[in-house]
Design a protein around this motif. Structure first.
Motif, PDB file in Angstrom:
ATOM      1  N   ALA A  86       0.812  -1.208   0.000  1.00 51.38           N
ATOM      2  CA  ALA A  86       0.000   0.000   0.000  1.00 51.38           C
ATOM      3  C   ALA A  86       0.851   1.266   0.000  1.00 51.38           C
ATOM      4  O   ALA A  86       0.431   2.299  -0.537  1.00 51.38           O
ATOM      5  CB  ALA A  86      -0.940  -0.002   1.204  1.00 51.38           C
ATOM      6  N   GLY A  87       2.048   1.191   0.578  1.00 54.42           N
ATOM      7  CA  GLY A  87       2.911   2.366   0.618  1.00 54.42           C
ATOM      8  C   GLY A  87       3.404   2.806  -0.733  1.00 54.42           C
ATOM      9  O   GLY A  87       3.886   3.942  -0.882  1.00 54.42           O
ATOM     10  N   ALA A  88       3.299   1.944  -1.748  1.00 55.47           N
ATOM     11  CA  ALA A  88       3.749   2.306  -3.093  1.00 55.47           C
ATOM     12  C   ALA A  88       2.785   3.254  -3.793  1.00 55.47           C
ATOM     13  O   ALA A  88       3.148   3.883  -4.785  1.00 55.47           O
ATOM     14  CB  ALA A  88       3.943   1.048  -3.940  1.00 55.47           C
ATOM     15  N   ILE A  89       1.562   3.359  -3.288  1.00 53.62           N
ATOM     16  CA  ILE A  89       0.573   4.244  -3.898  1.00 53.62           C
ATOM     17  C   ILE A  89       0.689   5.620  -3.270  1.00 53.62           C
ATOM     18  O   ILE A  89       0.374   5.812  -2.090  1.00 53.62           O
ATOM     19  CB  ILE A  89      -0.851   3.684  -3.731  1.00 53.62           C
ATOM     20  CG1 ILE A  89      -0.963   2.311  -4.407  1.00 53.62           C
ATOM     21  CG2 ILE A  89      -1.879   4.650  -4.320  1.00 53.62           C
ATOM     22  CD1 ILE A  89      -2.308   1.645  -4.234  1.00 53.62           C
ATOM     23  N   LEU A 201     -15.242  -6.638  -4.561  1.00 56.04           N
ATOM     24  CA  LEU A 201     -14.175  -7.105  -3.687  1.00 56.04           C
ATOM     25  C   LEU A 201     -12.982  -6.160  -3.727  1.00 56.04           C
ATOM     26  O   LEU A 201     -12.402  -5.831  -2.682  1.00 56.04           O
ATOM     27  CB  LEU A 201     -13.747  -8.520  -4.093  1.00 56.04           C
ATOM     28  CG  LEU A 201     -12.624  -9.142  -3.266  1.00 56.04           C
ATOM     29  CD1 LEU A 201     -12.987  -9.202  -1.791  1.00 56.04           C
ATOM     30  CD2 LEU A 201     -12.276 -10.539  -3.797  1.00 56.04           C
ATOM     31  N   ASP A 202     -12.603  -5.697  -4.912  1.00 55.35           N
ATOM     32  CA  ASP A 202     -11.486  -4.754  -4.996  1.00 55.35           C
ATOM     33  C   ASP A 202     -11.785  -3.468  -4.235  1.00 55.35           C
ATOM     34  O   ASP A 202     -10.908  -2.912  -3.560  1.00 55.35           O
ATOM     35  CB  ASP A 202     -11.177  -4.430  -6.460  1.00 55.35           C
ATOM     36  CG  ASP A 202     -10.292  -5.483  -7.120  1.00 55.35           C
ATOM     37  OD1 ASP A 202      -9.546  -6.165  -6.399  1.00 55.35           O
ATOM     38  OD2 ASP A 202     -10.358  -5.615  -8.345  1.00 55.35           O
ATOM     39  N   LYS A 203     -13.009  -2.972  -4.340  1.00 56.63           N
ATOM     40  CA  LYS A 203     -13.371  -1.756  -3.602  1.00 56.63           C
ATOM     41  C   LYS A 203     -13.265  -1.982  -2.098  1.00 56.63           C
ATOM     42  O   LYS A 203     -12.785  -1.108  -1.353  1.00 56.63           O
ATOM     43  CB  LYS A 203     -14.789  -1.319  -3.980  1.00 56.63           C
ATOM     44  CG  LYS A 203     -14.910  -0.745  -5.379  1.00 56.63           C
ATOM     45  CD  LYS A 203     -16.348  -0.356  -5.690  1.00 56.63           C
ATOM     46  CE  LYS A 203     -16.466   0.275  -7.074  1.00 56.63           C
ATOM     47  NZ  LYS A 203     -17.846   0.693  -7.404  1.00 56.63           N
ATOM     48  N   LEU A 204     -13.724  -3.140  -1.645  1.00 57.86           N
ATOM     49  CA  LEU A 204     -13.624  -3.447  -0.220  1.00 57.86           C
ATOM     50  C   LEU A 204     -12.164  -3.536   0.212  1.00 57.86           C
ATOM     51  O   LEU A 204     -11.769  -2.934   1.213  1.00 57.86           O
ATOM     52  CB  LEU A 204     -14.339  -4.766   0.077  1.00 57.86           C
ATOM     53  CG  LEU A 204     -14.197  -5.259   1.515  1.00 57.86           C
ATOM     54  CD1 LEU A 204     -14.952  -4.356   2.480  1.00 57.86           C
ATOM     55  CD2 LEU A 204     -14.679  -6.703   1.644  1.00 57.86           C
ATOM     56  N   LEU A 205     -11.364  -4.281  -0.534  1.00 60.98           N
ATOM     57  CA  LEU A 205      -9.954  -4.427  -0.173  1.00 60.98           C
ATOM     58  C   LEU A 205      -9.242  -3.079  -0.187  1.00 60.98           C
ATOM     59  O   LEU A 205      -8.408  -2.794   0.677  1.00 60.98           O
ATOM     60  CB  LEU A 205      -9.276  -5.400  -1.133  1.00 60.98           C
ATOM     61  CG  LEU A 205      -9.811  -6.839  -1.126  1.00 60.98           C
ATOM     62  CD1 LEU A 205      -9.087  -7.687  -2.174  1.00 60.98           C
ATOM     63  CD2 LEU A 205      -9.686  -7.467   0.250  1.00 60.98           C
ATOM     64  N   ARG A 210      -6.545   1.288   2.620  1.00 57.89           N
ATOM     65  CA  ARG A 210      -6.399   2.729   2.827  1.00 57.89           C
ATOM     66  C   ARG A 210      -6.513   3.083   4.307  1.00 57.89           C
ATOM     67  O   ARG A 210      -5.870   4.016   4.783  1.00 57.89           O
ATOM     68  CB  ARG A 210      -7.462   3.484   2.036  1.00 57.89           C
ATOM     69  CG  ARG A 210      -7.284   3.449   0.529  1.00 57.89           C
ATOM     70  CD  ARG A 210      -8.422   4.153  -0.170  1.00 57.89           C
ATOM     71  NE  ARG A 210      -8.457   5.570   0.147  1.00 57.89           N
ATOM     72  CZ  ARG A 210      -9.490   6.369  -0.120  1.00 57.89           C
ATOM     73  NH1 ARG A 210     -10.598   5.874  -0.673  1.00 57.89           N
ATOM     74  NH2 ARG A 210      -9.442   7.636   0.169  1.00 57.89           N
ATOM     75  N   GLU A 211      -7.326   2.314   5.037  1.00 60.21           N
ATOM     76  CA  GLU A 211      -7.528   2.584   6.455  1.00 60.21           C
ATOM     77  C   GLU A 211      -6.523   1.859   7.339  1.00 60.21           C
ATOM     78  O   GLU A 211      -6.529   2.032   8.562  1.00 60.21           O
ATOM     79  CB  GLU A 211      -8.948   2.173   6.855  1.00 60.21           C
ATOM     80  CG  GLU A 211     -10.036   2.960   6.139  1.00 60.21           C
ATOM     81  CD  GLU A 211     -11.414   2.408   6.427  1.00 60.21           C
ATOM     82  OE1 GLU A 211     -11.566   1.658   7.419  1.00 60.21           O
ATOM     83  OE2 GLU A 211     -12.348   2.713   5.671  1.00 60.21           O
ATOM     84  N   GLY A 212      -5.676   1.042   6.741  1.00 58.51           N
ATOM     85  CA  GLY A 212      -4.675   0.328   7.517  1.00 58.51           C
ATOM     86  C   GLY A 212      -5.229  -0.791   8.371  1.00 58.51           C
ATOM     87  O   GLY A 212      -4.663  -1.130   9.421  1.00 58.51           O
ATOM     88  N   VAL A 213      -6.336  -1.408   7.933  1.00 58.95           N
ATOM     89  CA  VAL A 213      -6.954  -2.492   8.695  1.00 58.95           C
ATOM     90  C   VAL A 213      -6.085  -3.742   8.617  1.00 58.95           C
ATOM     91  O   VAL A 213      -5.529  -4.073   7.566  1.00 58.95           O
ATOM     92  CB  VAL A 213      -8.360  -2.784   8.145  1.00 58.95           C
ATOM     93  CG1 VAL A 213      -8.978  -4.011   8.815  1.00 58.95           C
ATOM     94  CG2 VAL A 213      -9.271  -1.571   8.334  1.00 58.95           C
TER      95      VAL A 213
END
Length: 288
Positions: A86-89, A201-205, A210-213
């Motif tokens: 996620a840090g790459a975005i 599913l992609d939207k959920l993931l 994004r929230e760091g769950v």
């Protein structure tokens, strides 16, 4: 469950209602029933082209419901292995054009996309494979999913019962899939909807990342079949359990077994079928 027809009278003289949710469109319809004709308006789910660009270069055009597109960009990038983490975005920008939507994903040039021409085929809303150009892009081995918490005995049933009230798009149209994130005891924490099951599913993931769950701390419930793409997307992000209200495919089961992912299907009140790694689910009372 949506009851049809859910209409408003276009001849009432009232102003059109505000759109209750992004991704909905209002259209005039005529309903024929029991020898009568009724005219009115109905809510329909939108399906629009969404162009994904990485660092200014086109990668794919997907058909999707134009809501939660920033979540979609994050989830698609991660679940397809186009970014390492996620840090790459660095950022996502969404623009609405006459023809559809353009989503620009900034990775600072680190996105793992081909330098050649863009995907040859657009991705249809029901297709998780459209646009892949090589066989090796389709069945890439996944590292085993790490062990996670055991679910409560009634977790799947509790999540299933609550999900129907957490689908506003489907409640208005009856035409939308949902993917939900639930705690180990079955409390639904996040839901995303889309006309395509892979997109939901992609939207959920994407929303969760994004929230760091912590994706080891819950499970996904999907209102669709469990195809191999759904299993692959969940496994790539380390999710230990995927449950679906419909059936899995044989390939999905084999990939789940190889990847240490618990796969459940045909989730119904008081009943479900486990196809792989049942150890994350407590046995039902009275089981034998």
């Amino acid at each position: 469950m949506r009851t049809f027809p859910k209409l408003s009278d276009p001849g009432s003289g009232s102003e059109p209602r505000a759109m209750p949710n992004p991704g909905l469109a209002r259209r005039a319809v005529t309903v024929h029933e029991a020898g009568t004709v009724q005219h009115g308006d109905d809510w329909l789910v939108e399906e629009a082209p969404v162009e994904l660009r990485y660092d200014g270069e086109n990668f794919a055009v997907m058909m999707a419901t134009p809501a939660d597109l920033e979540d979609f960009a994050w989830g698609f990038s991660l679940s397809e292995g186009l970014v390492s983490d996620a840090g790459a975005i660095r950022g996502v920008a969404v623009r609405e054009l006459l023809e559809g939507h353009v989503v620009d994903i900034d990775t600072g040039g680190t996105a793992l996309v081909d330098a050649g021409p863009a995907r040859l085929l657009p991705g249809r809303s029901g297709c998780g494979l459209c646009g892949s150009r090589r066989l090796e892009d389709v069945l890439r081995p996944m590292p085993p999913v790490p062990d996670g918490p055991m679910l409560g005995r009634d977790a799947l049933g509790r999540a299933l019962a609550a999900l129907a009230q957490r689908q506003p798009l489907n409640g208005s149209t009856g035409a939308v899939h949902a993917a939900a994130w639930a705690s180990p005891d079955g409390e639904i924490l996040r839901v995303r909807e889309d006309v395509g099951r892979h997109n939901a599913l992609d939207k959920l993931l994407g929303a969760l990342c994004r929230e760091g769950v912590d994706l080891r701390g819950g499970f996904v419930l999907a209102t669709s079949r469990a195809s191999y793409e759904m299993v692959t997307k969940a496994a790539r992000l380390g999710i230990g359990l995927l449950a679906a209200i419909s059936a899995p495919t044989a390939l999905a089961v084999e990939l789940a077994r190889a990847g240490n992912l618990t796969l459940a299907g045909f989730v119904r009140p008081g009943r479900y079928v486990v196809y792989s790694h049942p150890g994350r689910l407590q046995a039902q009372q009275g089981s034998r």
